[in-house]
Design a protein around this motif. Structure first.
Motif, PDB file in Angstrom:
ATOM      1  N   CYS A  44       0.848  -1.190   0.000  1.00 57.21           N
ATOM      2  CA  CYS A  44       0.000   0.000   0.000  1.00 57.21           C
ATOM      3  C   CYS A  44       0.886   1.244   0.000  1.00 57.21           C
ATOM      4  CB  CYS A  44      -0.898  -0.003   1.237  1.00 57.21           C
ATOM      5  SG  CYS A  44      -1.949   1.464   1.334  1.00 57.21           S
ATOM      6  N   GLN A  46       0.376   4.102   1.052  1.00 54.50           N
ATOM      7  CA  GLN A  46       0.175   5.023   2.169  1.00 54.50           C
ATOM      8  C   GLN A  46       1.295   4.877   3.205  1.00 54.50           C
ATOM      9  OE1 GLN A  46      -1.230   4.841   5.619  1.00 54.50           O
ATOM     10  NE2 GLN A  46      -1.410   7.061   5.745  1.00 54.50           N
ATOM     11  N   GLN A  47       1.464   3.678   3.773  1.00 53.38           N
ATOM     12  CA  GLN A  47       2.578   3.460   4.716  1.00 53.38           C
ATOM     13  C   GLN A  47       3.289   2.146   4.432  1.00 53.38           C
ATOM     14  OE1 GLN A  47       1.912   4.131   8.901  1.00 53.38           O
ATOM     15  NE2 GLN A  47       0.909   6.092   8.543  1.00 53.38           N
ATOM     16  N   HIS A  48       3.087   1.625   3.244  1.00 52.70           N
ATOM     17  CA  HIS A  48       3.800   0.447   2.740  1.00 52.70           C
ATOM     18  C   HIS A  48       3.570  -0.818   3.562  1.00 52.70           C
ATOM     19  CE1 HIS A  48       5.538   2.988  -0.277  1.00 52.70           C
ATOM     20  NE2 HIS A  48       5.810   3.852   0.671  1.00 52.70           N
ATOM     21  N   PHE A  49       2.399  -0.947   4.170  1.00 55.40           N
ATOM     22  CA  PHE A  49       2.033  -2.223   4.773  1.00 55.40           C
ATOM     23  C   PHE A  49       1.616  -3.179   3.652  1.00 55.40           C
ATOM     24  CE2 PHE A  49       1.593   0.492   8.479  1.00 55.40           C
ATOM     25  CZ  PHE A  49       2.066  -0.313   9.498  1.00 55.40           C
ATOM     26  N   CYS A  64      -7.709  -0.631   1.771  1.00 53.29           N
ATOM     27  CA  CYS A  64      -6.673  -1.164   2.659  1.00 53.29           C
ATOM     28  C   CYS A  64      -7.209  -1.193   4.090  1.00 53.29           C
ATOM     29  CB  CYS A  64      -5.427  -0.280   2.556  1.00 53.29           C
ATOM     30  SG  CYS A  64      -4.081  -0.790   3.633  1.00 53.29           S
ATOM     31  N   MET A  66      -5.629  -1.041   6.832  1.00 52.40           N
ATOM     32  CA  MET A  66      -4.841  -0.315   7.825  1.00 52.40           C
ATOM     33  C   MET A  66      -5.401   1.068   8.123  1.00 52.40           C
ATOM     34  SD  MET A  66      -2.626  -2.318   9.001  1.00 52.40           S
ATOM     35  CE  MET A  66      -1.570  -1.216   9.907  1.00 52.40           C
ATOM     36  N   HIS A  67      -5.540   1.910   7.086  1.00 52.55           N
ATOM     37  CA  HIS A  67      -5.971   3.290   7.324  1.00 52.55           C
ATOM     38  C   HIS A  67      -7.051   3.725   6.345  1.00 52.55           C
ATOM     39  CE1 HIS A  67      -1.624   2.908   8.412  1.00 52.55           C
ATOM     40  NE2 HIS A  67      -2.133   3.247   9.582  1.00 52.55           N
ATOM     41  N   GLY A  68      -7.601   2.782   5.605  1.00 51.96           N
ATOM     42  CA  GLY A  68      -8.773   3.065   4.794  1.00 51.96           C
ATOM     43  C   GLY A  68      -8.551   3.713   3.439  1.00 51.96           C
ATOM     44  N   TRP A  69      -7.324   3.722   2.954  1.00 52.34           N
ATOM     45  CA  TRP A  69      -7.151   4.231   1.585  1.00 52.34           C
ATOM     46  C   TRP A  69      -7.773   3.234   0.620  1.00 52.34           C
ATOM     47  CZ3 TRP A  69      -2.103   7.099  -0.045  1.00 52.34           C
ATOM     48  CH2 TRP A  69      -1.921   8.225   0.780  1.00 52.34           C
TER      49      TRP A  69
HETATM   50  S1  FES Z   1      -1.029   1.256   4.845  1.00 52.78           S
HETATM   51 FE1  FES Z   1      -2.768   1.183   3.521  1.00 52.78          FE
HETATM   52  S2  FES Z   1      -3.997   2.837   4.145  1.00 52.78           S
HETATM   53 FE2  FES Z   1      -2.270   2.952   5.477  1.00 52.78          FE
END
Ligand code: FES
Length: 112
Positions: A44, A46-49, A64, A66-69
């Motif tokens: 992802c 956003q923060q590469h999870f 995603c 994790m943070h909803g992107w």
């Molecule tokens: S890692 Fe995917 S939205 Fe934050």
């Protein structure tokens, strides 16, 4: 099929249930949604999870966990953030799913 990795049988994939696979050492997500197939790197922007395989799917969009992107799986573009998914070519050939290799193209020189 040169440059592609065989993933499995299309009939075994559940609709809108992401599959996590490893191709050339990288995590890849494959999704069957209606009659379309999508494949993208499980990273992802956003923060590469690497948890997109646990994302929720509506239409051709994945969110995603994790943070909803949310991303359009066809274009890879984010709907509510910056960045994009790295899409990979995916094919259904005689009922088998094949995904583009993750290896970088070989470079060579004519002047060694
Ligand atoms: S890692 Fe995917 S939205 Fe934050």
């Amino acid at each position: 099929m040169d440059g592609f990795t065989k993933i499995g049988r299309a009939i075994d994939m559940k609709d809108r249930k992401p599959l996590n696979s490893v191709i050339d050492g990288s995590s890849v997500v494959i999704v069957k949604a209606d009659n379309d197939l999508f494949a993208f790197e499980n990273n992802c922007p956003q923060q590469h999870f690497s948890l997109l395989h646990q994302g929720t799917i509506e239409g051709c969009e994945i969110t995603c966990p994790m943070h909803g992107w949310t991303f359009n799986m066809k274009s890879g573009e984010s709907i509510n953030g910056n960045g994009r998914l790295k899409n990979l070519k995916v094919k259904n050939s005689d009922g088998w799913i094949w995904v583009e290799s993750m290896k970088p193209a070989q470079s060579f020189s004519l002047f060694d």
